[in-house]
Design a protein around this motif. Structure first.
Motif, PDB file in Angstrom:
ATOM      1  N   GLU A 164       0.817  -1.212   0.000  1.00  0.00           N
ATOM      2  CA  GLU A 164       0.000   0.000   0.000  1.00  0.00           C
ATOM      3  C   GLU A 164       0.852   1.265   0.000  1.00  0.00           C
ATOM      4  O   GLU A 164       0.456   2.298  -0.559  1.00  0.00           O
ATOM      5  CB  GLU A 164      -0.967   0.005   1.183  1.00  0.00           C
ATOM      6  N   ASP A 165       2.033   1.195   0.587  1.00  0.00           N
ATOM      7  CA  ASP A 165       2.922   2.351   0.606  1.00  0.00           C
ATOM      8  C   ASP A 165       3.495   2.624  -0.786  1.00  0.00           C
ATOM      9  O   ASP A 165       3.562   3.770  -1.234  1.00  0.00           O
ATOM     10  CB  ASP A 165       4.053   2.115   1.608  1.00  0.00           C
ATOM     11  N   ILE A 166       3.872   1.562  -1.483  1.00  0.00           N
ATOM     12  CA  ILE A 166       4.392   1.719  -2.842  1.00  0.00           C
ATOM     13  C   ILE A 166       3.297   2.238  -3.768  1.00  0.00           C
ATOM     14  O   ILE A 166       3.531   3.127  -4.599  1.00  0.00           O
ATOM     15  CB  ILE A 166       4.966   0.382  -3.355  1.00  0.00           C
ATOM     16  N   VAL A 167       2.083   1.697  -3.623  1.00  0.00           N
ATOM     17  CA  VAL A 167       0.957   2.157  -4.443  1.00  0.00           C
ATOM     18  C   VAL A 167       0.709   3.646  -4.215  1.00  0.00           C
ATOM     19  O   VAL A 167       0.480   4.410  -5.168  1.00  0.00           O
ATOM     20  CB  VAL A 167      -0.309   1.337  -4.126  1.00  0.00           C
ATOM     21  N   ALA A 168       0.793   4.080  -2.971  1.00  0.00           N
ATOM     22  CA  ALA A 168       0.581   5.503  -2.666  1.00  0.00           C
ATOM     23  C   ALA A 168       1.627   6.369  -3.346  1.00  0.00           C
ATOM     24  O   ALA A 168       1.307   7.439  -3.896  1.00  0.00           O
ATOM     25  CB  ALA A 168       0.616   5.714  -1.155  1.00  0.00           C
ATOM     26  N   GLU A 169       2.879   5.931  -3.351  1.00  0.00           N
ATOM     27  CA  GLU A 169       3.929   6.722  -4.004  1.00  0.00           C
ATOM     28  C   GLU A 169       3.711   6.778  -5.511  1.00  0.00           C
ATOM     29  O   GLU A 169       3.846   7.841  -6.131  1.00  0.00           O
ATOM     30  CB  GLU A 169       5.306   6.151  -3.709  1.00  0.00           C
ATOM     31  N   VAL A 170       3.363   5.655  -6.116  1.00  0.00           N
ATOM     32  CA  VAL A 170       3.162   5.625  -7.569  1.00  0.00           C
ATOM     33  C   VAL A 170       1.961   6.481  -7.960  1.00  0.00           C
ATOM     34  O   VAL A 170       1.990   7.183  -8.988  1.00  0.00           O
ATOM     35  CB  VAL A 170       3.025   4.178  -8.070  1.00  0.00           C
ATOM     36  N   LYS A 171       0.905   6.472  -7.175  1.00  0.00           N
ATOM     37  CA  LYS A 171      -0.244   7.338  -7.462  1.00  0.00           C
ATOM     38  C   LYS A 171       0.161   8.809  -7.422  1.00  0.00           C
ATOM     39  O   LYS A 171      -0.267   9.605  -8.270  1.00  0.00           O
ATOM     40  CB  LYS A 171      -1.370   7.073  -6.463  1.00  0.00           C
ATOM     41  N   ALA A 172       0.981   9.169  -6.451  1.00  0.00           N
ATOM     42  CA  ALA A 172       1.442  10.553  -6.354  1.00  0.00           C
ATOM     43  C   ALA A 172       2.307  10.931  -7.549  1.00  0.00           C
ATOM     44  O   ALA A 172       2.214  12.046  -8.083  1.00  0.00           O
ATOM     45  CB  ALA A 172       2.222  10.748  -5.057  1.00  0.00           C
ATOM     46  N   LEU A 173       3.143  10.004  -8.002  1.00  0.00           N
ATOM     47  CA  LEU A 173       3.982  10.265  -9.174  1.00  0.00           C
ATOM     48  C   LEU A 173       3.121  10.388 -10.432  1.00  0.00           C
ATOM     49  O   LEU A 173       3.364  11.248 -11.284  1.00  0.00           O
ATOM     50  CB  LEU A 173       5.016   9.147  -9.340  1.00  0.00           C
ATOM     51  N   ALA A 174       2.117   9.532 -10.560  1.00  0.00           N
ATOM     52  CA  ALA A 174       1.221   9.597 -11.716  1.00  0.00           C
ATOM     53  C   ALA A 174       0.504  10.944 -11.764  1.00  0.00           C
ATOM     54  O   ALA A 174       0.312  11.526 -12.846  1.00  0.00           O
ATOM     55  CB  ALA A 174       0.214   8.456 -11.661  1.00  0.00           C
ATOM     56  N   ALA A 175       0.123  11.466 -10.601  1.00  0.00           N
ATOM     57  CA  ALA A 175      -0.567  12.759 -10.541  1.00  0.00           C
ATOM     58  C   ALA A 175       0.334  13.898 -10.997  1.00  0.00           C
ATOM     59  O   ALA A 175      -0.153  14.957 -11.415  1.00  0.00           O
ATOM     60  CB  ALA A 175      -1.051  13.017  -9.119  1.00  0.00           C
ATOM     61  N   LYS A 176       1.654  13.673 -10.950  1.00  0.00           N
ATOM     62  CA  LYS A 176       2.611  14.692 -11.391  1.00  0.00           C
ATOM     63  C   LYS A 176       3.007  14.525 -12.864  1.00  0.00           C
ATOM     64  O   LYS A 176       3.883  15.236 -13.350  1.00  0.00           O
ATOM     65  CB  LYS A 176       3.856  14.628 -10.514  1.00  0.00           C
ATOM     66  N   GLY A 177       2.398  13.565 -13.546  1.00  0.00           N
ATOM     67  CA  GLY A 177       2.646  13.396 -14.971  1.00  0.00           C
ATOM     68  C   GLY A 177       3.590  12.276 -15.338  1.00  0.00           C
ATOM     69  O   GLY A 177       3.943  12.121 -16.513  1.00  0.00           O
ATOM     70  N   VAL A 178       4.008  11.461 -14.373  1.00  0.00           N
ATOM     71  CA  VAL A 178       4.902  10.337 -14.680  1.00  0.00           C
ATOM     72  C   VAL A 178       4.134   9.281 -15.470  1.00  0.00           C
ATOM     73  O   VAL A 178       3.026   8.895 -15.089  1.00  0.00           O
ATOM     74  CB  VAL A 178       5.484   9.735 -13.384  1.00  0.00           C
ATOM     75  N   LYS A 179       4.729   8.820 -16.562  1.00  0.00           N
ATOM     76  CA  LYS A 179       4.089   7.811 -17.410  1.00  0.00           C
ATOM     77  C   LYS A 179       4.725   6.436 -17.280  1.00  0.00           C
ATOM     78  O   LYS A 179       4.079   5.425 -17.499  1.00  0.00           O
ATOM     79  CB  LYS A 179       4.153   8.249 -18.878  1.00  0.00           C
TER      80      LYS A 179
END
Length: 442
Positions: free
Chosen positions: A177-192
């Motif tokens: 769940e911690d990794i998922v939270a980080e990836v969601k935050a990165l996706a919100a910043k435009g990471v593809k």
């Protein structure tokens, strides 16, 4: 105050740099790219093999020149990362140019080291084993469209040639769940593109869930809408399960790219290296991957000149690489590292012999790479644009290429694509290292 960073070594080290940058920025310290402008200079070092240690020392000495008022404004020079973790006070004593050392396990105390060294105190902080989580501030240094995510730290494999467990400690995973939270935050910043890294990614979760859980983690990450590609690096063969292969084959967001560090193909050498796999097991896994994951790209790394490696054993490795036809191969000469079992082994291989074997394998792999790249001519690949040449030609990577280690795709005649764009490219020519193509019509 202004701070400048130099990050050396692997992508795992780069993530540590990005976390320390985030902590420094929280203190309202300005971050600069030009070391001549910095009051604080930090070198995040690598100590994996001898050449990496030499590069780290040379970089530290180069940065120390900015303490000269005619060249820069540096008031404190801090050594971070693996070199400091491994050698600690000894390193500080040997390098009077440095003011402080912060080890790999003390990244969260970077501002403390800055404060103390600016007061004139020379110190070493190594810290306890830990790993960052999604709540820790982090400033990505990669292009906005791609980011590394460290899913675990340390290593339990204890290969005979490797000092990483001595430096990074035992294997420890982050929670899903911690990794998922980080990836969601990165996706919100435009990471593809997300690139998952650890010293041993296929072992992910074993320590906290009782069994490897990389397959489950990947399924969760594939549900994040704005992520286009998910790539996994450093996947040791031991825990590359059928379940993981099924997930790789079935999930569209998982790029069909497998990075498996194999190191050798002779069973006696593998046993001496303390690797848990046999040649036969490795061959079975490679065959299974190619049968069940259409179009899979396989990258590996190998060591030549390990203590006791005979001409016959080297010939077996050469034959293995020739027959397996890996898409990408990294070849290294054995590096004798203190405090590792291999350093005390008999029959150390002469440096000249290692170099001959290195160049022989490079030649074999160069021909294979050229033939594979030529076979791609006429195919259409999706490419993430990474940058532009001096004359404006865009270049980027397809699913077949990982950042920083593999070749590139150059796009002729394209005057509009920008960094981060995903475009379809028809391959016109394949070379030993790179591909050249043009935009494909929809």
């Amino acid at each position: 105050m202004k701070a400048g960073f130099v990050s050396l070594g692997c992508s795992k080290n780069l993530v540590d740099t990005e976390v320390m940058l985030g902590l420094i920025k929280e203190r309202s310290i300005e971050l600069v790219n030009d070391p001549a402008e910095a009051d604080i200079l930090i070198v995040n070092t690598c100590a994996f093999i001898q050449s990496a240690k030499e590069e780290s020392i040379n970089t530290i000495l180069n940065m120390a020149e900015y303490k000269d008022p005619t060249k820069g404004h540096c008031k404190t020079l801090i050594i971070a990362g693996c070199l400091g973790q491994r050698y600690g006070q000894e390193l500080l004593d040997e390098l009077p140019e440095a003011d402080g050392i912060i080890g790999t396990e003390a990244w969260d105390r970077i501002t403390e080291v800055i404060d103390e060294t600016l007061k004139g105190n020379r110190l070493v902080i190594k810290g306890d084993e830990k790993i960052y989580d999604a709540s820790v501030p982090r400033i990505p240094t990669t292009p906005q469209h791609t980011a590394y995510v460290k899913i675990a730290e340390g290593c339990n494999n204890r290969c005979a040639f490797c000092a990483i467990p001595l430096i990074r400690g035992k294997f420890r995973s982050r929670k899903i769940e911690d990794i998922v939270a980080e990836v969601k935050a990165l996706a919100a910043k435009g990471v593809k593109e997300i690139v998952l890294i650890a010293q041993d990614t296929t072992n992910y979760g074993h320590d906290i869930y009782g069994k490897p859980r990389l397959a489950q983690l990947l399924k969760e990450l594939c549900r994040i809408e704005d992520i286009k590609w998910i790539r996994t690096l450093y996947s040791y063969p031991r825990f590359f399960s059928d379940e993981l292969i099924d997930v790789l084959a079935s999930e569209d967001k998982l790029v069909k790219y497998v990075d498996i560090p194999l190191q050798h193909a002779n069973n006696q050498v593998l046993r001496s290296m303390r690797r848990p796999d046999t040649k036969e097991e490795i061959e079975a896994l490679l065959n299974k991957l190619r049968q069940r994951v259409p179009g899979v790209v396989i990258r590996s790394t190998f060591i030549v000149g390990f203590p006791g490696e005979t001409p016959e054993q080297f010939a077996e490795l050469k034959d293995f690489i020739t027959k397996q036809r890996f898409d990408h191969v990294g070849i290294f000469t054995y590096s004798k590292e203190e405090d590792t079992p291999a350093a005390d082994m008999d029959h150390q291989v002469d440096e000249a012999v290692m170099q001959d074997r290195y160049h022989e394998l490079k030649s074999v792999q160069s021909l294979i790479s050229q033939e594979i790249n030529e076979s791609l001519e006429g195919q259409v690949l999706e490419v993430i644009v990474e940058g532009h040449t001096e004359d404006g030609m865009p270049f980027g990577r397809s699913y077949r290429q990982a950042d920083d280690v593999d070749d590139l795709v150059y796009i002729e005649g394209d005057t509009e694509s920008q960094v981060g764009d995903v475009v379809k490219v028809r391959i016109l020519q394949g070379f030993t290292e790179d591909l050249v193509g043009e935009l494909a019509e929809d």
